[in-house]
Design an enzyme around this catalytic site. Structure first.
Site, mmCIF file in Angstrom:
data_model
loop_
_atom_site.group_PDB
_atom_site.id
_atom_site.type_symbol
_atom_site.label_atom_id
_atom_site.label_comp_id
_atom_site.label_asym_id
_atom_site.label_seq_id
_atom_site.Cartn_x
_atom_site.Cartn_y
_atom_site.Cartn_z
ATOM 1 N N GLY A 16 -25.339 -14.919 -37.674
ATOM 2 C CA GLY A 16 -24.796 -15.061 -36.318
ATOM 3 C C GLY A 16 -25.888 -15.435 -35.338
ATOM 4 O O GLY A 16 -25.876 -15.055 -34.172
ATOM 5 N N GLY A 22 -27.882 -13.326 -30.966
ATOM 6 C CA GLY A 22 -28.783 -14.090 -31.824
ATOM 7 C C GLY A 22 -29.742 -14.963 -31.033
ATOM 8 O O GLY A 22 -30.948 -14.994 -31.298
ATOM 9 N N TYR A 146 -10.248 -5.754 -36.250
ATOM 10 C CA TYR A 146 -11.681 -5.984 -36.033
ATOM 11 C C TYR A 146 -12.420 -4.644 -35.952
ATOM 12 O O TYR A 146 -13.471 -4.464 -36.562
ATOM 13 C CB TYR A 146 -11.850 -6.766 -34.727
ATOM 14 N N VAL A 176 -22.331 -6.623 -23.551
ATOM 15 C CA VAL A 176 -23.496 -7.511 -23.479
ATOM 16 C C VAL A 176 -23.112 -8.796 -22.725
ATOM 17 O O VAL A 176 -22.017 -9.326 -22.891
ATOM 18 C CB VAL A 176 -23.982 -7.884 -24.901
ATOM 19 N N HIS A 189 -16.312 -13.122 -22.798
ATOM 20 C CA HIS A 189 -16.537 -11.757 -22.322
ATOM 21 C C HIS A 189 -16.289 -11.704 -20.818
ATOM 22 O O HIS A 189 -16.383 -12.707 -20.134
ATOM 23 C CB HIS A 189 -17.979 -11.315 -22.617
ATOM 24 N N ARG A 218 -17.407 -0.386 -16.322
ATOM 25 C CA ARG A 218 -18.082 -0.773 -17.552
ATOM 26 C C ARG A 218 -19.604 -0.608 -17.419
ATOM 27 O O ARG A 218 -20.143 -0.681 -16.314
ATOM 28 C CB ARG A 218 -17.795 -2.252 -17.902
#
Length: 324
Positions: A16, A22, A146, A176, A189, A218
């Site tokens: 990834g 990554g 998932y 993230v 996201h 969050r």
């Protein structure tokens, strides 16, 4: 034997490698001196190998002969795709994870650090959530496939240790964000999708439409902070049990505060409209970083406003290559 393997420079395979985390790890390794002398780092993308396929997984391990693996690859989609295709996400991710972990074991890989997700936490829980609570009840129903596949990495790590003494572990980052994220309106996201929406609204001179009330809270963590912590886990963290990578509980903030930071960063002066007919999802998912702080009391996180500014600048300057 062990001191011998320790002395040999690591050959690290990052699955990834073209995604958000990554790319951040690649930046830290290549630009921030994260690579020690003699080490080889390979950043793998799905173009080079489909890890759902065992033969392709074995071939790529044969080619790079890693001593260490950072396992980030996963089959992911937006909320609505997950809801439609939970079985698909369950089966593909179970296969990817089993292929990577079992091939690592068969080839004598010293250490694997896999990436879990905060969506694996139980839906009904007390807060803050810590590492001991991962399996205490089912995850949120929207992406159960998932989430269960990701939880199984932790179970499998325990198994490789119990049966073979392998030091395979996992990290659990909270939300993230950063350069190279998926900025797609539908399945990016939350922060990245909002950055793209704000950029588009400014261009069109239109109001910024935010889905939901803006009240859910969050904890956001900048991708380069996650990358720096990943390197620490790879080199120093010795537990099999996973570790949460997150800013502190006191840093948890409402989405609407982040929206204002994004508007500032992109110099958006228009109207901001919260569409309360759209679902808010979970109101909070507060995670504890007490374990991380016991190990690294002095680690400094990038302030959210600064990380948002850096990510917005990257998005504007790299609009042509960004995933939109």
């Amino acid at each position: 034997m062990d001191s011998q393997t320790k002395a040999e420079p690591m050959r690290v395979l990052v699955t990834g490698g073209s995604g958000l985390v990554g790319k951040a790890i690649e930046h830290v390794v290549k630009q921030e001196g994260g690579c020690l002398e003699g080490e080889q780092w390979t950043f793998l993308s799905s173009k080079e190998a489909n890890l759902v396929d065992l033969q392709q997984t074995r071939a790529v391990f044969e080619k790079y002969r890693p001593t260490h693996v950072i396992h980030l690859a996963a089959k992911v989609g937006g909320l609505y795709l997950h809801m439609k295709e939970n079985l698909h996400f369950l089966r593909d991710n179970l296969r990817i994870n089993d292929n990577v972990l079992q091939t690592s074991h068969e080839r004598g890989v010293t250490k694997v650090v896999s990436c879990l997700s905060s969506c694996i936490f139980p839906d009904k829980t007390t807060y803050p959530i810590d590492e001991s609570m991962i399996h205490n009840g089912p995850p949120h129903d929207s992406n159960f496939g998932y989430s269960h596949a990701k939880r199984m990495i932790d179970i499998q790590n325990r198994g490789y240790f119990a049966q073979h003494g392998r030091r395979y572990t996992a990290v659990i980052p909270t939300n993230v964000y950063g350069p190279y994220d998926n900025f797609n309106f539908e399945n990016g996201h939350v922060l990245s999708a909002l950055m793209h929406k704000t950029y588009a609204a400014k261009k069109e001179g239109a109001p910024l439409q935010v889905w939901g009330s803006g009240t859910p809270r969050r904890q956001f963590i900048y991708s380069l902070d996650v990358a720096r912590l990943f390197l620490w886990v790879l080199r120093e963290y010795d537990e099999i049990d996973p570790i949460i990578l997150s800013v502190g509980e006191e840093e948890e903030l409402p989405i609407k505060d982040a929206v204002e930071m994004i508007a500032d960063a992109l110099d958006f002066k228009g109207q901001i409209v919260f569409d309360t007919s759209k679902s808010d999802g979970q109101m909070k998912k507060t995670a504890s970083n007490a374990k991380l702080r016991r190990y690294l009391p002095d680690f400094t996180f990038t302030p959210l406003s600064e990380g948002i500014k850096k990510t917005c600048d990257w998005f504007v300057n790299n609009y042509d290559i960004a995933r939109t």
